[in-house]
Structure formats: structure tokens, C-alpha cells
Scaffold this active site. Structure first.
Site, PDB file in Angstrom:
ATOM      1  N   ARG A  55      48.618  55.343  21.901  1.00 34.64           N
ATOM      2  CA  ARG A  55      47.851  56.600  22.357  1.00 34.64           C
ATOM      3  C   ARG A  55      47.685  56.617  23.812  1.00 34.64           C
ATOM      4  O   ARG A  55      48.169  55.534  24.574  1.00 34.64           O
ATOM      5  CB  ARG A  55      46.330  56.596  21.764  1.00 34.64           C
ATOM      6  CG  ARG A  55      46.354  56.594  20.329  1.00 34.64           C
ATOM      7  CD  ARG A  55      44.832  56.234  19.910  1.00 34.64           C
ATOM      8  NE  ARG A  55      44.708  56.315  18.218  1.00 34.64           N
ATOM      9  CZ  ARG A  55      45.008  55.318  17.553  1.00 34.64           C
ATOM     10  NH1 ARG A  55      45.101  53.932  17.969  1.00 34.64           N
ATOM     11  NH2 ARG A  55      44.814  55.488  16.045  1.00 34.64           N
TER      12      ARG A  55
ATOM     13  N   LYS B  92      41.653  52.973  19.095  1.00 35.37           N
ATOM     14  CA  LYS B  92      40.438  53.913  18.668  1.00 35.37           C
ATOM     15  C   LYS B  92      39.734  53.797  17.401  1.00 35.37           C
ATOM     16  O   LYS B  92      38.438  54.114  17.597  1.00 35.37           O
ATOM     17  CB  LYS B  92      41.197  55.257  18.639  1.00 35.37           C
ATOM     18  CG  LYS B  92      40.350  56.670  18.263  1.00 35.37           C
ATOM     19  CD  LYS B  92      41.422  57.762  17.709  1.00 35.37           C
ATOM     20  CE  LYS B  92      40.463  58.792  17.676  1.00 35.37           C
ATOM     21  NZ  LYS B  92      41.189  60.024  17.350  1.00 35.37           N
TER      22      LYS B  92
ATOM     23  N   HIS C 268      49.994  64.018  23.207  1.00 35.68           N
ATOM     24  CA  HIS C 268      49.733  63.184  22.105  1.00 35.68           C
ATOM     25  C   HIS C 268      50.936  63.593  21.116  1.00 35.68           C
ATOM     26  O   HIS C 268      50.989  62.779  20.086  1.00 35.68           O
ATOM     27  CB  HIS C 268      48.303  63.925  21.251  1.00 35.68           C
ATOM     28  CG  HIS C 268      47.972  62.779  20.285  1.00 35.68           C
ATOM     29  ND1 HIS C 268      47.294  61.571  20.876  1.00 35.68           N
ATOM     30  CD2 HIS C 268      47.741  62.861  19.174  1.00 35.68           C
ATOM     31  CE1 HIS C 268      46.907  60.891  19.590  1.00 35.68           C
ATOM     32  NE2 HIS C 268      47.328  61.624  18.492  1.00 35.68           N
TER      33      HIS C 268
ATOM     34  N   ARG D 241      53.258  60.761  20.361  1.00 38.11           N
ATOM     35  CA  ARG D 241      52.887  59.857  19.331  1.00 38.11           C
ATOM     36  C   ARG D 241      53.388  60.274  18.105  1.00 38.11           C
ATOM     37  O   ARG D 241      53.910  59.580  17.183  1.00 38.11           O
ATOM     38  CB  ARG D 241      51.487  59.597  19.224  1.00 38.11           C
ATOM     39  CG  ARG D 241      50.968  58.679  18.330  1.00 38.11           C
ATOM     40  CD  ARG D 241      49.318  58.357  18.583  1.00 38.11           C
ATOM     41  NE  ARG D 241      48.851  57.658  17.360  1.00 38.11           N
ATOM     42  CZ  ARG D 241      48.635  56.476  17.230  1.00 38.11           C
ATOM     43  NH1 ARG D 241      49.340  55.616  17.971  1.00 38.11           N
ATOM     44  NH2 ARG D 241      47.956  55.907  16.270  1.00 38.11           N
TER      45      ARG D 241
ATOM     46  N   HIS E  35      46.898  52.485  12.464  1.00 37.26           N
ATOM     47  CA  HIS E  35      46.472  53.304  11.178  1.00 37.26           C
ATOM     48  C   HIS E  35      46.136  52.260  10.242  1.00 37.26           C
ATOM     49  O   HIS E  35      46.876  51.618   9.721  1.00 37.26           O
ATOM     50  CB  HIS E  35      47.399  54.741  10.740  1.00 37.26           C
ATOM     51  CG  HIS E  35      47.753  55.768  11.743  1.00 37.26           C
ATOM     52  ND1 HIS E  35      48.927  55.882  12.555  1.00 37.26           N
ATOM     53  CD2 HIS E  35      46.955  56.573  12.249  1.00 37.26           C
ATOM     54  CE1 HIS E  35      48.711  56.851  13.368  1.00 37.26           C
ATOM     55  NE2 HIS E  35      47.524  57.276  13.043  1.00 37.26           N
TER      56      HIS E  35
ATOM     57  N   TYR F 188      50.648  61.842  11.231  1.00 37.70           N
ATOM     58  CA  TYR F 188      51.543  61.671  12.392  1.00 37.70           C
ATOM     59  C   TYR F 188      53.010  61.657  12.072  1.00 37.70           C
ATOM     60  O   TYR F 188      53.752  61.352  12.891  1.00 37.70           O
ATOM     61  CB  TYR F 188      50.805  60.453  13.097  1.00 37.70           C
ATOM     62  CG  TYR F 188      49.793  60.662  13.633  1.00 37.70           C
ATOM     63  CD1 TYR F 188      49.848  61.129  14.964  1.00 37.70           C
ATOM     64  CD2 TYR F 188      48.414  60.653  13.078  1.00 37.70           C
ATOM     65  CE1 TYR F 188      48.338  61.387  15.755  1.00 37.70           C
ATOM     66  CE2 TYR F 188      47.237  60.811  13.573  1.00 37.70           C
ATOM     67  CZ  TYR F 188      47.307  61.110  15.030  1.00 37.70           C
ATOM     68  OH  TYR F 188      46.030  61.341  15.623  1.00 37.70           O
TER      69      TYR F 188
END
Length: 356
Positions: free
Chosen positions: A206, A231, A289, A292, A315, A324
């Protein structure tokens, strides 16, 4: 707290609590007075008693936002962006309302106003999803005020309706876009933008994680990088490709300290540089983003398993990871044809000729 005193043969008790009206009563026995005081204090703790409207009348929503911005936000990750959002919110008339009269209807009017306003540097209005992200710090502010500051409030955002559609992005780099981006960086002043773009594609990190990298987090011998806090709140260790290591080696020097940032640029500055860069390269609809998304999709196309990709991306669930991952149709088609057996190919040719 409760205060007891004996007067004219009776016990008088008074309970004071900030944000609540003063409660007082007289009893013949001290035991009854103490029991009543404990009952009132428990009701205060459970917020079963109505708030002191006089106290709430003296405080505006702006007062609450400013206190939250100055005392709580600086301790949070992403404080710079959140401060900007709160400062912008303070310009609206709703902030002049007192906490005593603040209702969900006031935020409904604010919601309708914001959804009609044009988004910053765009002719399009703000989306409900973006507005929901802007309201998130305010919702946390109300919860914090009740729990930490013992301000007897009801969160007016709890009943606010905001229809948000799941418009997950599937944007990947198109043919030639990466070269156009890197070529456009040569005309920019900040020379960190190009290595950041390549590093993002090589690591699937990120933006905030990339800009927080310190050289002490890098193990050049093992070709790995420690991300102390992501995150999701967890740390992880990811492998570094040779291009990623080459970038970090080029940015380090003999005078580099372990605590020095590998990419000394602020998130706001990088966002502004990205906007100028995509405009210069004439690339539309590409966010930073999205790099990513591109990186994670490339990891799957290389043949990495779901646990392997998740260990790199950070994740925690398959559903989050799949948001994603958007495989290239050309890559999928190539694998399908490569996996077909000669017998199946013969069968396909037969079915095609039989249909003629």
C-alpha cells in the site's frame, strides 16, 4: 461523586457527574442515603439518566471536532489526511449547532448538501462511498466523546442512511501505460516517483506502507522487508524481488541512518505528483492504489498460491484478496489453450467442422 451531610436530623445526599444534572435527596438513615447515591451513580455509568442539557447547550459541534482533531487524531495513523477532512468539515454551518440540539436530521441535510457538491478538482459530485469514508472519523469522534470524555451524547450518525454501492475497481495497467508513466516522470521535479511506482508493482504494498519504510526494516542479505504495522494492524515480512532490492540499494548511502525513510515524501505530496503525472502521460481512470491491484494480479499469474499471495499482500481473508485480483484475460486464455490435450483439440476441430 456523592456528597453526604446531616442536617436537622436528616441525611442529605447530592450526586454530581459532569454532563448530567445534579441529583439530591434527603433520608432518615445514612444507609438509605448511601444506597440511593450508589443507584444514581450506576444509572450514570449506564447512561440511563438523561444528559444535562445545560452543559450540552454551551458546547458546539465545532468545539467537539476541534478537541478531537487536536487530542486524538495526532495519535492515529493517517492523521494528516484525517486532519484535512475535519478542517474542511468545520467550514459547514452544521458545526455551529450546539450538541444539545444536534440530530440525525442535521446530518441528513449535510449529507444531501455534500452529495450535490462537486468533488475536489472534478466536475463530478462526491460519491456516497467517499462521503461514508469522510463521516467515519466523525462517528468515531462521537463514540470517543461518550466513552473517554464522558460526554452524554447520542451518536447522530447511527441512524443516518447512506446507500453505498459496491463499485469495486478492476482497473489494471493497459499495454504501454507503465512505459508512459515512467517516461512522464522524467519531466517531473521529484525523482522518487518513478522508483515508488516500480517498487509498488514489485511488492504489492500500500502507499502508506511504502512511505513508512525505514532502512532498518530492510534485510539486504535475506532479500526481505519487515512491515511493522499494516492497515489491518498486523506486521508481516515479505520477500523482495531483485528490482525492489536494486531500488532500495540505490536510495541508500554510507550516510544513511537505520531510521531514515527510504522514500522521504508525504502522502499528500505523492498524491499531487500522481495527479500531475497521469495528466502528463494522458492516462485516465488510473489511481495509485490500482498498482496494488496490478501487482497482486501479476502474482497470481506467476502461479503463486492463495496463501503465498496473502502472505505478501497482507490480506486476512480470501474475500478481501479476491477483490484485488483481476486476472488478465489474455493470460487466462493462453493457459487454457496450453492446458488442452491433443485429443480435446481434435474434438474441438471435429465439432467445428460438423457445424459447417
Amino acid at each position: 461523586m456523592a456528597t453526604l451531610r446531616k442536617r436537622n436530623g436528616r441525611w442529605q445526599v447530592q450526586v454530581r457527574r459532569q454532563g448530567f444534572p445534579i441529583q439530591s435527596r434527603s433520608f432518615l438513615s445514612k444507609a438509605d442515603a448511601n444506597e440511593w447515591a450508589r443507584t444514581i451513580e450506576r444509572q450514570h455509568d449506564r447512561h440511563e439518566l438523561g444528559p444535562d442539557r445545560k452543559a450540552l447547550k454551551s458546547m458546539t459541534l465545532a468545539d467537539l471536532v476541534i478537541r478531537y482533531r487536536d487530542e486524538v487524531v495526532p495519535k492515529k495513523r493517517g492523521s494528516e489526511v484525517e486532519t484535512i477532512l475535519l478542517n474542511r468539515f468545520l467550514r459547514y454551518p452544521i458545526c455551529r449547532k450546539t450538541l444539545n440540539g444536534l440530530t440525525t436530521a442535521d446530518f441528513a441535510a449535510y449529507r444531501d448538501l455534500r452529495l450535490k457538491e462537486p468533488k475536489h478538482r472534478s466536475d463530478k459530485p462526491i460519491t456516497p462511498k467517499s462521503l461514508k469514508r469522510e463521516l467515519s472519523p466523525l462517528s468515531h469522534m462521537f463514540r470517543h466523546a461518550v466513552i473517554e470524555w464522558e460526554i452524554p451524547l447520542r451518536n447522530p450518525l447511527e441512524g443516518l442512511k447512506l446507500k453505498v454501492t459496491d463499485n469495486k475497481r478492476e482497473r489494471r495497467l493497459l499495454a504501454g501505460e507503465l512505459n508512459r508513466l515512467l517516461e512522464a516522470t522524467k519531466k517531473g521535479r521529484n525523482k522518487l516517483v518513478a522508483p515508488i511506482i516500480v517498487f509498488a508493482l514489485e511488492t504489492a504494498m500500500r502507499r502508506g506502507e511504502i512511505l513508512s519504510i525505514q532502512f532498518r526494516h530492510v534485510d539486504f542479505g535475506r532479500l526481505s522487508l519487515v512491515i511493522p504495522e499494516s492497515k489491518s494492524g498486523y506486521s508481516r515480512v515479505i520477500p523482495l524481488t531483485h528490482p525492489a532490492v536494486t531500488i532500495l540499494e540505490a536510495l541508500s548511502s554510507k550516510n544513511t541512518k537505520p531510521s531514515d525513510l527510504a522514500f522521504p515524501i508525504t502522502p499528500i505530496a505523492l498524491r499531487l505528483q500522481w495527479d500531475r503525472l497521469t495528466a502528463r502521460a494522458e492516462i485516465h481512470g488510473l489511481n495509485f492504489h490500482d498498482l496494488r491491484h496490478e501487482a497482486i494480479s501479476r502474482l497470481f499469474e506467476l502461479g503463486l498460491t492463495v496463501p503465498e499471495v496473502a502472505s505478501i499482500s497482507g490480506h486476512k481473508t480470501l474475500a478481501q484478496l479476491m477483490r484485488y485480483s483481476h486476472a488478465s484475460q489474455e493470460a487466462v486464455r493462453a493457459k487454457l489453450y496450453a492446458a488442452q490435450s491433443p485429443d480435446r483439440l481434435i474434438g474441438e476441430r471435429y465439432s467445428q467442422t460438423s457445424m459447417v
